[in-house]
Design a protein around this motif. Structure first.
Motif, PDB file in Angstrom:
ATOM      1  N   ASN A  44       0.854  -1.181   0.000  1.00  0.00           N
ATOM      2  CA  ASN A  44       0.000   0.000   0.000  1.00  0.00           C
ATOM      3  C   ASN A  44       0.893   1.235   0.000  1.00  0.00           C
ATOM      4  O   ASN A  44       1.769   1.355   0.857  1.00  0.00           O
ATOM      5  CB  ASN A  44      -0.888   0.037   1.239  1.00  0.00           C
ATOM      6  N   ALA A  70       3.091   9.032  -9.708  1.00  0.00           N
ATOM      7  CA  ALA A  70       2.822   9.324  -8.300  1.00  0.00           C
ATOM      8  C   ALA A  70       4.127   9.707  -7.626  1.00  0.00           C
ATOM      9  O   ALA A  70       5.202   9.210  -7.984  1.00  0.00           O
ATOM     10  CB  ALA A  70       2.214   8.112  -7.616  1.00  0.00           C
ATOM     11  N   VAL A  80       2.502   4.786 -12.427  1.00  0.00           N
ATOM     12  CA  VAL A  80       1.423   3.938 -11.944  1.00  0.00           C
ATOM     13  C   VAL A  80       0.550   3.544 -13.127  1.00  0.00           C
ATOM     14  O   VAL A  80       0.174   4.393 -13.932  1.00  0.00           O
ATOM     15  CB  VAL A  80       0.569   4.667 -10.883  1.00  0.00           C
ATOM     16  N   TYR A  82      -3.039   1.574 -13.944  1.00  0.00           N
ATOM     17  CA  TYR A  82      -4.279   1.114 -13.326  1.00  0.00           C
ATOM     18  C   TYR A  82      -5.207   0.638 -14.435  1.00  0.00           C
ATOM     19  O   TYR A  82      -5.528   1.378 -15.353  1.00  0.00           O
ATOM     20  CB  TYR A  82      -4.907   2.271 -12.547  1.00  0.00           C
ATOM     21  N   ILE A  96      -3.379  10.006  -2.484  1.00  0.00           N
ATOM     22  CA  ILE A  96      -3.938   8.830  -3.129  1.00  0.00           C
ATOM     23  C   ILE A  96      -3.347   7.604  -2.437  1.00  0.00           C
ATOM     24  O   ILE A  96      -2.136   7.518  -2.249  1.00  0.00           O
ATOM     25  CB  ILE A  96      -3.575   8.788  -4.630  1.00  0.00           C
ATOM     26  N   LEU A  98      -2.637   3.851  -3.002  1.00  0.00           N
ATOM     27  CA  LEU A  98      -2.508   2.916  -4.118  1.00  0.00           C
ATOM     28  C   LEU A  98      -2.231   1.527  -3.562  1.00  0.00           C
ATOM     29  O   LEU A  98      -1.318   1.346  -2.756  1.00  0.00           O
ATOM     30  CB  LEU A  98      -1.362   3.343  -5.037  1.00  0.00           C
ATOM     31  N   LYS A  99      -3.015   0.563  -4.004  1.00  0.00           N
ATOM     32  CA  LYS A  99      -2.835  -0.813  -3.548  1.00  0.00           C
ATOM     33  C   LYS A  99      -2.462  -1.658  -4.760  1.00  0.00           C
ATOM     34  O   LYS A  99      -3.203  -1.700  -5.735  1.00  0.00           O
ATOM     35  CB  LYS A  99      -4.118  -1.339  -2.912  1.00  0.00           C
ATOM     36  N   CYS A 109      -1.268  -1.086 -10.220  1.00  0.00           N
ATOM     37  CA  CYS A 109      -2.248  -0.763  -9.192  1.00  0.00           C
ATOM     38  C   CYS A 109      -3.523  -1.581  -9.376  1.00  0.00           C
ATOM     39  O   CYS A 109      -4.040  -1.710 -10.484  1.00  0.00           O
ATOM     40  CB  CYS A 109      -2.562   0.730  -9.263  1.00  0.00           C
ATOM     41  N   ILE A 112      -7.472   2.085  -6.129  1.00  0.00           N
ATOM     42  CA  ILE A 112      -7.102   3.465  -5.831  1.00  0.00           C
ATOM     43  C   ILE A 112      -8.140   4.028  -4.870  1.00  0.00           C
ATOM     44  O   ILE A 112      -9.341   3.957  -5.128  1.00  0.00           O
ATOM     45  CB  ILE A 112      -7.061   4.339  -7.102  1.00  0.00           C
TER      46      ILE A 112
END
Length: 135
Positions: A44, A70, A80, A82, A96, A98-99, A109, A112
């Protein structure tokens, strides 16, 4: 053994199982540098959108591809990627979450979460702007 002892042991075992299950949900946040050291592992990140780089998103061409840069509080940055639709008002977000995981020197990612700016901050111009947009 008495039945009360057995019931107490079962309750203790259930409590331990619940604690073990929820301890896996405790999240720690990584910096970009530490996430790069853990390449391939789910982490994370808390970061900000780097406004000096462009956001790559085309809802017509591919609505499930978003790419941006990021930057964390230490000044480290990472690209990043996504694979889902762009979150609404992402540019307005203060931070933000981010996972996902770092792979090939970019952050893949999965989720989010946006930390939106507080509307309760003492900003005298915010009320003026809000009144102007509502008219």
């Amino acid at each position: 053994m008495k039945t009360t002892h057995i019931i107490i042991l079962v309750l203790i075992a259930a409590a331990i199982a619940v604690l073990v299950q929820y301890s896996g949900d405790l999240t720690t946040y990584e910096t970009i540098a530490s996430a790069k050291e853990k390449e391939g592992k789910f982490v994370n990140l808390i970061a900000k959108l780097d406004t000096t780089h462009a956001i790559e998103y085309d809802a017509v061409k591919n609505p499930n591809y978003l790419s941006f840069t990021a930057i964390d509080t230490l000044g480290n940055s990472i690209k990043v990627v996504y694979h889902d639709t762009k979150p609404t008002d992402m540019e307005k977000s203060e931070r933000i979450v981010l996972k996902g995981k770092v792979q090939n020197n970019q952050f893949e990612c999965e989720h989010i979460l946006l930390k939106c700016p507080s509307k309760y901050k003492d900003d005298p111009n915010a009320m003026k702007k809000q009144l102007q947009t509502s008219n």
